[in-house]
Design a protein around this motif. Structure first.
Motif, PDB file in Angstrom:
ATOM      1  N   LEU A  14     -48.578 -35.758  27.661  1.00  0.00           N
ATOM      2  CA  LEU A  14     -49.300 -36.715  27.564  1.00  0.00           C
ATOM      3  C   LEU A  14     -48.705 -38.073  26.971  1.00  0.00           C
ATOM      4  CD1 LEU A  14     -52.649 -36.228  25.745  1.00  0.00           C
ATOM      5  CD2 LEU A  14     -51.667 -38.377  25.544  1.00  0.00           C
ATOM      6  N   ALA A  15     -48.633 -38.923  27.934  1.00  0.00           N
ATOM      7  CA  ALA A  15     -48.062 -40.464  27.812  1.00  0.00           C
ATOM      8  C   ALA A  15     -48.704 -41.501  27.090  1.00  0.00           C
ATOM      9  CB  ALA A  15     -47.350 -40.970  28.933  1.00  0.00           C
ATOM     10  N   VAL A  16     -48.405 -42.007  25.868  1.00  0.00           N
ATOM     11  CA  VAL A  16     -49.413 -42.627  25.139  1.00  0.00           C
ATOM     12  C   VAL A  16     -48.997 -44.060  25.511  1.00  0.00           C
ATOM     13  CG1 VAL A  16     -49.910 -43.281  22.868  1.00  0.00           C
ATOM     14  CG2 VAL A  16     -49.534 -40.994  23.136  1.00  0.00           C
ATOM     15  N   ASP A  17     -50.033 -44.760  26.415  1.00  0.00           N
ATOM     16  CA  ASP A  17     -49.821 -46.355  26.478  1.00  0.00           C
ATOM     17  C   ASP A  17     -50.780 -47.059  25.597  1.00  0.00           C
ATOM     18  OD1 ASP A  17     -52.215 -45.609  27.239  1.00  0.00           O
ATOM     19  OD2 ASP A  17     -52.115 -46.754  29.327  1.00  0.00           O
ATOM     20  N   THR A  18     -50.803 -48.103  25.724  1.00  0.00           N
ATOM     21  CA  THR A  18     -51.866 -49.165  24.770  1.00  0.00           C
ATOM     22  C   THR A  18     -53.184 -48.417  24.819  1.00  0.00           C
ATOM     23  OG1 THR A  18     -52.023 -50.788  26.448  1.00  0.00           O
ATOM     24  CG2 THR A  18     -50.455 -51.110  24.719  1.00  0.00           C
ATOM     25  N   HIS A  19     -53.688 -48.195  26.046  1.00  0.00           N
ATOM     26  CA  HIS A  19     -55.285 -47.382  26.051  1.00  0.00           C
ATOM     27  C   HIS A  19     -55.293 -46.480  25.208  1.00  0.00           C
ATOM     28  CE1 HIS A  19     -56.040 -50.497  29.223  1.00  0.00           C
ATOM     29  NE2 HIS A  19     -55.158 -49.999  29.893  1.00  0.00           N
ATOM     30  N   ILE A  20     -54.368 -45.222  25.548  1.00  0.00           N
ATOM     31  CA  ILE A  20     -54.490 -44.065  24.768  1.00  0.00           C
ATOM     32  C   ILE A  20     -54.295 -44.260  23.178  1.00  0.00           C
ATOM     33  CG2 ILE A  20     -53.432 -41.981  24.568  1.00  0.00           C
ATOM     34  CD1 ILE A  20     -52.992 -41.597  27.426  1.00  0.00           C
ATOM     35  N   THR A  56     -47.946 -44.636  14.983  1.00  0.00           N
ATOM     36  CA  THR A  56     -47.058 -44.803  16.379  1.00  0.00           C
ATOM     37  C   THR A  56     -47.680 -44.004  17.207  1.00  0.00           C
ATOM     38  OG1 THR A  56     -45.827 -42.878  15.664  1.00  0.00           O
ATOM     39  CG2 THR A  56     -45.171 -44.810  14.560  1.00  0.00           C
ATOM     40  N   PRO A  57     -47.110 -44.536  18.750  1.00  0.00           N
ATOM     41  CA  PRO A  57     -47.581 -43.713  19.745  1.00  0.00           C
ATOM     42  C   PRO A  57     -47.243 -42.276  19.753  1.00  0.00           C
ATOM     43  CG  PRO A  57     -46.320 -45.854  20.420  1.00  0.00           C
ATOM     44  CD  PRO A  57     -46.194 -45.698  19.020  1.00  0.00           C
ATOM     45  N   GLU A  58     -46.113 -41.809  19.112  1.00  0.00           N
ATOM     46  CA  GLU A  58     -45.674 -40.449  18.994  1.00  0.00           C
ATOM     47  C   GLU A  58     -46.796 -39.666  18.133  1.00  0.00           C
ATOM     48  OE1 GLU A  58     -43.692 -43.262  18.502  1.00  0.00           O
ATOM     49  OE2 GLU A  58     -42.344 -42.761  20.309  1.00  0.00           O
ATOM     50  N   ALA A  59     -47.177 -40.296  16.920  1.00  0.00           N
ATOM     51  CA  ALA A  59     -48.146 -39.558  16.242  1.00  0.00           C
ATOM     52  C   ALA A  59     -49.413 -39.576  17.057  1.00  0.00           C
ATOM     53  CB  ALA A  59     -48.326 -40.554  14.889  1.00  0.00           C
ATOM     54  N   VAL A  60     -49.933 -40.255  17.616  1.00  0.00           N
ATOM     55  CA  VAL A  60     -50.981 -40.185  18.395  1.00  0.00           C
ATOM     56  C   VAL A  60     -50.967 -39.048  19.408  1.00  0.00           C
ATOM     57  CG1 VAL A  60     -52.634 -41.318  20.037  1.00  0.00           C
ATOM     58  CG2 VAL A  60     -51.919 -42.633  17.909  1.00  0.00           C
ATOM     59  N   GLU A  61     -49.899 -39.081  20.101  1.00  0.00           N
ATOM     60  CA  GLU A  61     -49.535 -37.928  21.261  1.00  0.00           C
ATOM     61  C   GLU A  61     -49.603 -36.740  20.534  1.00  0.00           C
ATOM     62  OE1 GLU A  61     -45.435 -36.503  23.633  1.00  0.00           O
ATOM     63  OE2 GLU A  61     -45.544 -38.341  22.837  1.00  0.00           O
ATOM     64  N   GLN A  62     -48.780 -36.627  19.497  1.00  0.00           N
ATOM     65  CA  GLN A  62     -48.950 -35.172  18.981  1.00  0.00           C
ATOM     66  C   GLN A  62     -50.301 -34.744  18.394  1.00  0.00           C
ATOM     67  OE1 GLN A  62     -46.241 -33.108  19.025  1.00  0.00           O
ATOM     68  NE2 GLN A  62     -45.376 -34.867  20.294  1.00  0.00           N
ATOM     69  N   GLY A  63     -50.758 -35.736  17.805  1.00  0.00           N
ATOM     70  CA  GLY A  63     -52.312 -35.506  17.250  1.00  0.00           C
ATOM     71  C   GLY A  63     -53.243 -35.152  18.742  1.00  0.00           C
ATOM     72  N   ALA A  86     -44.108 -51.426  32.579  1.00  0.00           N
ATOM     73  CA  ALA A  86     -44.305 -51.756  31.258  1.00  0.00           C
ATOM     74  C   ALA A  86     -44.415 -53.292  31.257  1.00  0.00           C
ATOM     75  CB  ALA A  86     -42.978 -51.579  30.469  1.00  0.00           C
ATOM     76  N   GLN A  87     -45.612 -53.702  30.364  1.00  0.00           N
ATOM     77  CA  GLN A  87     -46.047 -54.904  30.177  1.00  0.00           C
ATOM     78  C   GLN A  87     -46.653 -55.542  31.425  1.00  0.00           C
ATOM     79  OE1 GLN A  87     -44.087 -57.262  27.108  1.00  0.00           O
ATOM     80  NE2 GLN A  87     -42.742 -55.359  26.664  1.00  0.00           N
ATOM     81  N   ALA A  88     -47.037 -54.709  32.577  1.00  0.00           N
ATOM     82  CA  ALA A  88     -47.395 -55.381  33.732  1.00  0.00           C
ATOM     83  C   ALA A  88     -48.508 -54.326  34.047  1.00  0.00           C
ATOM     84  CB  ALA A  88     -46.384 -55.030  34.835  1.00  0.00           C
ATOM     85  N   THR A  89     -49.664 -55.217  34.878  1.00  0.00           N
ATOM     86  CA  THR A  89     -50.824 -54.261  35.563  1.00  0.00           C
ATOM     87  C   THR A  89     -50.425 -53.457  36.648  1.00  0.00           C
ATOM     88  OG1 THR A  89     -51.309 -55.957  37.133  1.00  0.00           O
ATOM     89  CG2 THR A  89     -52.266 -56.090  34.740  1.00  0.00           C
ATOM     90  N   ASP A  90     -50.997 -52.227  36.753  1.00  0.00           N
ATOM     91  CA  ASP A  90     -50.584 -51.440  38.024  1.00  0.00           C
ATOM     92  C   ASP A  90     -50.703 -52.179  39.203  1.00  0.00           C
ATOM     93  OD1 ASP A  90     -50.308 -49.438  36.063  1.00  0.00           O
ATOM     94  OD2 ASP A  90     -51.934 -48.203  36.758  1.00  0.00           O
ATOM     95  N   ALA A  91     -51.933 -52.894  39.256  1.00  0.00           N
ATOM     96  CA  ALA A  91     -52.175 -53.921  40.540  1.00  0.00           C
ATOM     97  C   ALA A  91     -51.108 -54.802  40.891  1.00  0.00           C
ATOM     98  CB  ALA A  91     -53.452 -54.667  40.622  1.00  0.00           C
ATOM     99  N   GLY A  92     -50.302 -55.303  39.861  1.00  0.00           N
ATOM    100  CA  GLY A  92     -49.433 -56.359  40.011  1.00  0.00           C
ATOM    101  C   GLY A  92     -48.048 -55.491  40.573  1.00  0.00           C
ATOM    102  N   VAL A  93     -47.951 -54.555  40.002  1.00  0.00           N
ATOM    103  CA  VAL A  93     -46.721 -53.275  40.304  1.00  0.00           C
ATOM    104  C   VAL A  93     -46.920 -53.039  41.514  1.00  0.00           C
ATOM    105  CG1 VAL A  93     -45.530 -51.449  39.803  1.00  0.00           C
ATOM    106  CG2 VAL A  93     -46.134 -52.857  37.922  1.00  0.00           C
ATOM    107  N   ASN A  94     -47.937 -52.720  42.125  1.00  0.00           N
ATOM    108  CA  ASN A  94     -48.179 -52.203  43.538  1.00  0.00           C
ATOM    109  C   ASN A  94     -48.119 -53.398  44.497  1.00  0.00           C
ATOM    110  OD1 ASN A  94     -49.035 -49.731  42.376  1.00  0.00           O
ATOM    111  ND2 ASN A  94     -51.277 -50.100  42.597  1.00  0.00           N
TER     112      ASN A  94
END
Length: 224
Positions: A139-145, A159-166, A44-52
């Motif tokens: 389908l997890a809705v992050d900022t990209h999705i 909302t992310p939930e609305a985009v997910e359901q759509g 959350a609020q971090a890059t995958d590369a940074g987490v790795n």
């Protein structure tokens, strides 16, 4: 809300994504459902590369709930100091490890309600774990999705939930398993936030985004 795509166009969009990335995988480094869960919580609020980078040594010393609980919040915090919100994340990781040991025998549950009851785990994190670790069509809705759902007008929502359901309403059955990864990777590398790379887009001819600058799809071939 009616969207400006026919079902045939939607099917073709996801067919092309499936050709481009036949077996998409998470860019987070993990070895089992527990390390996946922790990595997603930390992302959350971090890059995958940074987490790795932060979890490389952490997972070497604690790759299961019992070991992580034994490691404790202070030691976890030292391992993840390089990522955002590390103090609160260390507290959550320690607490979720303890909860897994106490309530689930140290195993990550394959149930949404049980996952969302864990410290630091919300709907998005649970959806990622259910999809990646347990093969569910979530389908997890992050900022990209969220951006793509609205920008491409595939699933407009406030909302992310609305985009997910759509999105779940329109994505054809054969493509639901990997749609989460396809959309994230498309948003991360092609349909970028500041300046979409429309020349590299394999769905440029189908895209209804007002911001697009190209109508010719990029060559469709698998990405190594």
């Amino acid at each position: 809300m009616k969207i400006p795509y026919s079902q045939e166009e939607i099917t073709e969009i996801f067919r092309r994504f499936s050709v481009q990335r036949p077996e998409p995988v998470s860019e987070l480094a993990y070895t089992n459902p527990f390390t996946l869960l922790v990595a997603v919580v930390l992302s959350a609020q971090a890059t995958d590369a940074g987490v790795n980078k932060a979890t490389r040594e952490l997972f070497r010393v604690a790759d299961n709930a019992a070991a992580m609980a034994a490691l404790g919040e202070d030691a976890i915090r030292e391992h993840i100091r390089t990522i955002g919100l590390y103090r609160n994340k260390a507290k959550n990781v320690a607490a979720l490890a303890e909860t897994l040991v106490a309530q689930h025998g140290g195993e990550v549950p394959g149930d949404r309600a049980a996952l969302e009851a864990l410290p630091g785990v919300g709907r998005k994190t649970a959806s990622v774990v259910l999809n990646v670790a347990f093969g569910e069509e979530t389908l997890a809705v992050d900022t990209h999705i969220f951006r793509i759902g609205n920008r491409l007008k595939l699933a407009p929502g406030a909302t992310p939930e609305a985009v997910e359901q759509g999105l779940l309403r329109i994505i054809p059955q054969p493509y639901r398993r990997h749609a989460h990864h396809w959309l994230i990777l498309h948003g991360r590398y092609v349909c970028k936030a500041r300046k979409p790379d429309c020349e590299a887009c394999v769905i440029a001819d189908l895209c209804k985004a007002e911001i697009k600058t190209n109508d010719v799809p990029a060559p469709l071939h698998p990405i190594p």
